[in-house]
Design a protein around this motif. Structure first.
Motif, PDB file in Angstrom:
ATOM      1  N   ASP A 112      -8.879  11.370   1.509  1.00 54.28           N
ATOM      2  CA  ASP A 112      -8.686  10.432   0.401  1.00 54.28           C
ATOM      3  C   ASP A 112      -9.399   9.160   0.700  1.00 54.28           C
ATOM      4  N   LYS A 113      -9.460   8.674   1.846  1.00 56.42           N
ATOM      5  CA  LYS A 113     -10.262   7.260   1.921  1.00 56.42           C
ATOM      6  C   LYS A 113     -11.497   7.211   1.241  1.00 56.42           C
ATOM      7  N   TYR A 160     -14.498  15.919  -1.270  1.00 52.62           N
ATOM      8  CA  TYR A 160     -14.023  17.107  -2.373  1.00 52.62           C
ATOM      9  C   TYR A 160     -14.569  18.448  -1.989  1.00 52.62           C
ATOM     10  N   LYS A 179     -18.537  12.127 -13.178  1.00 51.90           N
ATOM     11  CA  LYS A 179     -18.048  11.771 -11.841  1.00 51.90           C
ATOM     12  C   LYS A 179     -18.119  12.915 -11.166  1.00 51.90           C
ATOM     13  N   ALA A 205     -20.751   6.059   0.622  1.00 50.24           N
ATOM     14  CA  ALA A 205     -20.289   5.591   1.824  1.00 50.24           C
ATOM     15  C   ALA A 205     -19.908   6.747   3.080  1.00 50.24           C
ATOM     16  N   THR A 239      -3.415   8.349  -3.990  1.00 53.06           N
ATOM     17  CA  THR A 239      -4.006   7.834  -2.850  1.00 53.06           C
ATOM     18  C   THR A 239      -5.624   8.150  -2.852  1.00 53.06           C
ATOM     19  N   VAL A 240      -6.101   8.795  -4.121  1.00 55.86           N
ATOM     20  CA  VAL A 240      -7.611   9.090  -4.041  1.00 55.86           C
ATOM     21  C   VAL A 240      -7.906   7.991  -5.344  1.00 55.86           C
ATOM     22  N   LEU A 241      -9.178   7.318  -5.202  1.00 57.57           N
ATOM     23  CA  LEU A 241      -9.825   6.738  -6.242  1.00 57.57           C
ATOM     24  C   LEU A 241     -11.014   7.605  -6.875  1.00 57.57           C
ATOM     25  N   SER A 242     -10.646   8.259  -7.807  1.00 55.48           N
ATOM     26  CA  SER A 242     -11.771   9.014  -8.512  1.00 55.48           C
ATOM     27  C   SER A 242     -12.966   8.409  -9.004  1.00 55.48           C
ATOM     28  N   PHE A 243     -12.816   7.202  -9.707  1.00 55.00           N
ATOM     29  CA  PHE A 243     -14.072   6.561  -9.882  1.00 55.00           C
ATOM     30  C   PHE A 243     -13.556   5.223 -10.618  1.00 55.00           C
ATOM     31  N   ILE A 244     -14.723   4.169 -10.782  1.00 57.00           N
ATOM     32  CA  ILE A 244     -14.359   3.102 -11.673  1.00 57.00           C
ATOM     33  C   ILE A 244     -15.376   3.100 -12.500  1.00 57.00           C
ATOM     34  N   MET A 300      -9.737   5.239 -12.210  1.00 58.23           N
ATOM     35  CA  MET A 300      -8.747   6.408 -12.353  1.00 58.23           C
ATOM     36  C   MET A 300      -8.345   6.612 -11.027  1.00 58.23           C
ATOM     37  N   ASN A 341      -5.932   9.395  -8.582  1.00 59.51           N
ATOM     38  CA  ASN A 341      -5.239  10.465  -8.557  1.00 59.51           C
ATOM     39  C   ASN A 341      -4.188  10.715  -7.346  1.00 59.51           C
ATOM     40  N   TRP A 380     -10.150   1.384  -1.002  1.00 55.22           N
ATOM     41  CA  TRP A 380     -10.791   2.451  -0.776  1.00 55.22           C
ATOM     42  C   TRP A 380     -12.410   1.963  -0.221  1.00 55.22           C
ATOM     43  N   ASN A 409     -14.995   3.316  -0.383  1.00 51.40           N
ATOM     44  CA  ASN A 409     -16.166   3.935  -1.681  1.00 51.40           C
ATOM     45  C   ASN A 409     -16.070   2.892  -2.940  1.00 51.40           C
TER      46      ASN A 409
END
Lengths: 389, 192
Positions: free
Chosen positions: A231-232, A236, A350, A359, B48-53, B69, B71, B102, B104
């Motif tokens: 998650d961090k 995927y 995405k 990262a 807990t998941v950042l899919s994108f900005i 976004m 998730n 995050w 990333n």
């Protein structure tokens, strides 16, 4: 390697390594953009000490063609030939996410037969990627034979794509409203024959790669992704499943008719290159099985396209959505914004490579050997075009 | 209603909720409360998941929209946080960073600075070039950046890149002596 790698190089108070190139203890080394161990047009700026990497920085920009900006200047139907180039190796998910975003915001419901045909196309695309990708991982350890075998079988799948869509690499099969054509006569039989050849290949690959002592000794323990990083860092698909976290959009957010198929994506907990290879190997077998299920369950003929407005004058009301699917690399999505005109206001892709190659890869390469760089990168299945867009 | 939405409305004054489909909602949060809202969603509500900005440029409304976004894998739910920044004519909008939530996020923020001109002060490497190298023009993803003009100024003229009007060119190729022949013939056919 020394047992405690945290002692060298020294770190400053912010936890960053102190790298003084003038001390001659370190060397800058570029891997890519032209390099056999790179997964496309990107490069890694490595700082090495001896043959050990102490710092890595991913550089992209060699392939930027401004696709997202180009989509803002095109009619919805004109977005299709541009968007498929967002990932060359597996273009079909691009067709699916753009078409589905247009349909969702435009209020179009596609026929059931088109859903099955879309699934077939998406799974065939996954299959041709995995046929190269699974043995390709062994190629990063100089074991190239399986890759050649896989390439032959991939070509057979491209033949099927040509038969179904007219194109081998770019298919333009999935379009807003449905798909472009029904199955050609005898397609099912020919595809089933090819799947039998792939069954034989799967057995050979197990012997060639997974029972190979060199592959095993080099891949095990390499490029370890702890479960907490999933998650961090945004991990995927197969890479997340190799670290013990179930990530598969087909299972968690079923789309099309995936909820009618019987499949269980492989999950393991080791989190290293070997585990990611095993997950992809299982994905390959699962994909073959899913194509068989699709061919068995799909209707014989039927509507392939819903009625859409004239595509040259199609205006879509103001709105936004996020559509995603499972590519061979993991969650693959399109954030799509419309403003009431005949062109998208914003289209943002995405792809999993964005987080995997930036990262995450920078982090994974620290303390790795130079010779293992390609193996770690390929195990994440990075695809530079989806980073630059 | 999705988990977390009520909190966003009650605690952070979120508005303009759009539930696109089951498990996907879009909601607007004020710029000053956005990072607190995102932190709450991550730490309390399981996103807990950042899919994108990413960004969308609403030039006609004088707004620059940022979309975060998020998730929640356990609940199979996604929330897109919209933040509407006041658009500046010469770029340079500013937003708080979320790289501490995050790691990333810093890459997306770096990209947004480069492609849209939205700054994220204190985000590591935000001023480093990401995709473009040596770029000194307007951030190219802003709506008022003219891609066609840029391409013409930068890449033209180049040998072999001559543009023809297709109809005229075809007539000239088919009959160089009388380029209008086919046009006349077509009109004649129509009249007859």
């Amino acid at each position: 390697m020394n047992e405690d790698r945290s002692l060298y190089p020294e770190h400053d108070e912010n936890g960053k390594p102190i790298i003084d190139l003038e001390s001659h203890k370190f060397l800058k080394l570029w891997q890519g953009p032209q390099h056999p161990g790179i997964t496309g047009n990107m490069s890694l700026e490595l700082t090495v000490s001896g043959d050990e990497i102490v710092e890595s920085k991913t550089h992209v920009g060699y392939l930027h063609r401004g696709f997202e900006k180009l989509l803002e200047r095109r009619l919805f139907v004109q977005c299709m030939p541009t968007s498929i180039r967002l990932c060359v190796a597996e273009p079909d998910p691009n067709e699916y996410i753009v078409s589905t975003a247009v349909e969702e915001l435009g209020g179009i419901e596609i026929p059931d037969n088109a859903k099955w045909l879309r699934m077939l196309s998406l799974e065939m695309a996954r299959l041709q990627v995995l046929l190269r990708g699974v043995p390709g991982q062994a190629g990063t350890f100089a074991l190239g034979l399986g890759y050649q075998w896989g390439n032959y079988l991939r070509d057979l799948i491209l033949d099927s794509f040509e038969e179904l869509t007219g194109g081998r690499v770019y298919h333009m099969y999935i379009i807003p409203g449905g798909v472009r054509g029904n199955l050609p006569e005898g397609f099912k039989g020919r595809m089933l024959e090819k799947l039998k050849l792939i069954d034989e290949f799967v057995v050979k690959i197990d012997k060639l790669i997974f029972q190979n002592v060199v592959f095993e000794s080099r891949a095990k323990g390499l490029g370890h992704i702890p479960k907490e990083w999933v998650d961090k860092y945004g991990v995927y698909g197969p890479a997340a499943r190799a670290s013990g976290v179930m990530r598969d959009v087909r299972k968690t957010n079923p789309y099309l008719n995936y909820d009618q198929l019987d499949f269980e994506p492989h999950v393991t907990t080791e989190g290293d290159v070997y585990a990611r290879s095993v997950v992809r190997y299982n994905d390959l077998q699962m994909t073959v099985d899913m194509i068989r299920q699709i061919l068995d369950k799909m209707p014989d003929g039927g509507d392939i396209r819903a009625q859409t407005p004239n595509v040259l004058h199609w205006k879509i009301p103001k709105g936004e959505t996020y559509v995603k699917c499972e590519s061979s690399r993991g969650e693959y999505g399109m954030y799509f914004v419309t403003d009431g005109s005949d062109k998208p206001r914003r289209a943002h892709l995405k792809g999993p490579s964005y987080t995997h190659a930036n990262a995450l890869l920078d982090k994974l390469l620290i303390n790795a050997n130079i010779a293992d760089t390609a193996a770690i990168m390929v195990s994440l299945a990075t695809c530079p075009p989806e980073i630059e867009r | 209603m999705q988990k977390g939405i009520n909190n966003l409305i009650e605690k952070f004054g979120a508005s303009d909720l759009v539930e696109r489909r089951s498990g996907l909602s879009f909601i607007t949060v004020d710029q000053t409360k956005a990072v607190a809202a995102i932190t709450h969603l991550k730490d309390i509500d399981g996103y807990t998941v950042l899919s994108f900005i990413t960004a969308a440029d609403w030039i006609e409304d004088g707004k620059m929209q940022l979309t975060y976004m998020l998730n929640n894998p356990a609940e199979v739910a996604e929330i897109a946080i919209r933040v509407m920044l006041e658009r500046k004519k010469e770029a340079g909008e500013s937003m708080e960073t979320i790289h501490h939530l995050w790691p990333n996020a810093k890459k997306w923020q770096q990209e947004l600075k480069e492609m849209y001109g939205v700054d994220f002060p204190t985000s590591p490497g935000v001023n480093d070039s990401f995709i473009l190298e040596g770029w000194d023009d307007m951030p190219p993803n802003r709506r008022d950046f003219d891609t066609k003009q840029y391409a013409e100024d930068t890449f033209f003229p180049r040998g072999g890149r001559v543009t023809h009007d297709p109809a005229t060119y075809m007539r000239e190729q088919l009959d160089p002596k009388d380029p209008q022949y086919y046009t006349k013939k077509k009109k004649k056919d129509i009249n007859s």
